[in-house]
Write an enzyme that holds these catalytic residues in place. Structure first.
Site, PDB file in Angstrom:
ATOM      1  N   ASP A 250      -2.908  15.157   6.801  1.00 25.05           N
ATOM      2  CA  ASP A 250      -3.303  14.352   5.645  1.00 25.05           C
ATOM      3  C   ASP A 250      -4.253  15.147   4.735  1.00 25.05           C
ATOM      4  OD1 ASP A 250      -3.980  12.275   3.965  1.00 25.05           O
ATOM      5  OD2 ASP A 250      -4.537  10.882   5.561  1.00 25.05           O
TER       6      ASP A 250
ATOM      7  N   GLY B 184       2.571  12.313  -2.160  1.00 28.10           N
ATOM      8  CA  GLY B 184       3.664  12.618  -3.091  1.00 28.10           C
ATOM      9  C   GLY B 184       3.306  13.603  -4.187  1.00 28.10           C
TER      10      GLY B 184
ATOM     11  N   ASP C 181      -1.231   4.896  -0.393  1.00 30.27           N
ATOM     12  CA  ASP C 181      -1.184   4.041   0.798  1.00 30.27           C
ATOM     13  C   ASP C 181      -0.567   2.664   0.537  1.00 30.27           C
ATOM     14  OD1 ASP C 181      -2.573   6.184   1.785  1.00 30.27           O
ATOM     15  OD2 ASP C 181      -4.193   4.990   2.656  1.00 30.27           O
TER      16      ASP C 181
END
Ligand code: GLA
Length: 399
Positions: free
Chosen positions: A154, A203, A224
């Site tokens: 992440d 993205g 999210d």
């Protein structure tokens, strides 16, 4: 080139292998993992920062006892907040919520399931725990030693490093971001343990164009999700047009499921599950599996809908039409069949029609309703269904 073509033509397969996957190629591993969209569970949507070893064991237990494992849900994924400080040698440790990661992994594996973990290319994860920055190989080796099968990586604080090092150069920042993912990809490969690589950077920089190149088996295409129809539907329906970027081993990821978390109606959760299946999205349940009511189970374990998601061709579906808030989506399936979903995004129930020609059928088709589990017999021309507000009717059509 898609896998099914390679399987169909062995000569081309060999040629493809030589051209695309030279010896030791970075892509060799990522192409054999995640042949269909990964299915499992992730701790974040329900437990967030509170998740413990006991919660993960309970999820694994429930995955087996509920029938989810046998329906295809295999990965048990720990999200952020498991991390402890680094030891004197720089090895990552766990915090007190996760006393023994190897023992947890042995437990999960003993149930016929696989264990996933989470980190960041930055110095800190999104919840402020230690990330892998400067310790990529060391962390990959630790994960392999623990028996980890899946890594969600992440971006989080790496965004700050990008801004600091390439302040006024967006292009340079994107190059740094790709390189950070490639670095962990190489680190994972060098462990020689098959570890699914899940890119999470919301993205940015049209990740679907370069995700496969840096070894991504899946890549988040959006920010999210949360447990609301508005957010879920904004994310889900915005996936239109991305179908050509998905293929076996490489999936668009519109984020984890919220089914069963309590803030959508059953119709809305059926829309969520249907849309994710049409999208060939990863199906990672995000609810408390130890406390599921029968409606939640019937949605997460609808075998007809799961079969659409997991179809071996691995072709992502896409939007066929949108007439105001009434949308028809379809997904090609093995044997010339199609999944077709009629979505009603309006404020009241409404009849929606699918014209079979618009989804590639000329002449009579056999139809099955995948939520009522009823065969509709042989139909000609079109089909009209009254679809509830925020709801869906999903069909499987075949010759
Ligand atoms: C980001 C990700 C979420 C979750 C949290 C954890 O927001 O997008 O899916 O992993 O971080 O901190």
């Amino acid at each position: 080139m898609r896998h099914h073509f390679r399987f169909a033509i062995p000569g081309l397969l060999l040629l493809g292998a030589i051209c695309f996957f030279p010896a030791g190629s970075a892509h060799a591993q990522s192409d054999t993992l995640a042949a269909t969209p990964p299915m499992g569970w992730n701790s974040w949507n329900h437990f967030a920062g509170k998740v413990t070893d006991a919660d993960v064991r309970a999820a694994a237990d429930a995955m087996v006892s509920s029938g989810m494992r046998d329906a295809g849900y295999i990965y048990v994924n720990i999200d952020d907040t498991w991390e402890g400080p680094r030891d004197a040698q720089g090895n990552i440790t766990t915090n007190s919520k996760f006393p023994d990661m190897k023992a947890l992994s042995d437990y999960v594996h003993s149930k016929g399931l696989k264990l996933g973990i989470y980190s960041s290319p930055g110095p800190k994860t999104c919840a402020g725990y230690p990330g892998s920055y400067g310790h990529e190989q060391q962390d990959a080796d630790t994960y392999a030693k623990w028996g980890i099968d899946y890594l969600k990586y992440d971006l989080c604080s790496y965004g700050g490093i990008m801004k600091k090092e390439a302040a006024n150069d967006q292009q340079k920042q994107w190059e740094m971001m790709q390189a950070a993912y490639e670095k962990m990809h190489q680190a994972l490969l060098s462990t020689h343990r098959p570890i699914v690589f899940s890119l999470c950077q919301y993205g940015f920089d049209a990740v679907w164009n370069w995700g496969p190149k840096v070894g991504g088996n899946l890549w988040r295409t959006t920010g999210d999700i949360n447990d609301s129809y508005d957010r879920m539907s904004v994310i889900g329906f915005a996936q239109a047009g991305l179908s050509k970027y998905a293929a076996p081993g490489h999936w668009n990821d519109p984020d984890m499921l919220e089914v069963g978390n309590g803030h959508m109606t059953p119709d809305e959760y059926r829309t969520h599950m249907s849309l994710w299946a049409i999208l060939a999205a990863p199906l990672l349940a995000g609810n408390d599996l130890s406390k599921m009511d029968s409606t939640t189970k019937s949605i997460l374990m609808n075998k007809d809908v799961i079969a659409v998601d997991q179809d071996r061709l691995g072709i992502q579906g896409d939007r066929v039409s949108a007439v105001g808030p009434f949308e028809v989506w379809s997904k090609p399936l093995e044997g010339g069949a199609k999944a077709v979903a009629l979505f009603n995004r309006s404020e009241a129930e409404y009849p929606i029609t699918v014209d079979f020609k618009s989804v590639g059928f000329d002449g009579p088709v056999h139809a099955r309703d995948l939520w009522s589990h009823k065969d509709l017999g042989t139909l000609d021309g079109s089909y009209t269904a009254t679809v509830p507000k925020d709801g869906v009717v999903m069909l499987r059509l075949s010759k």
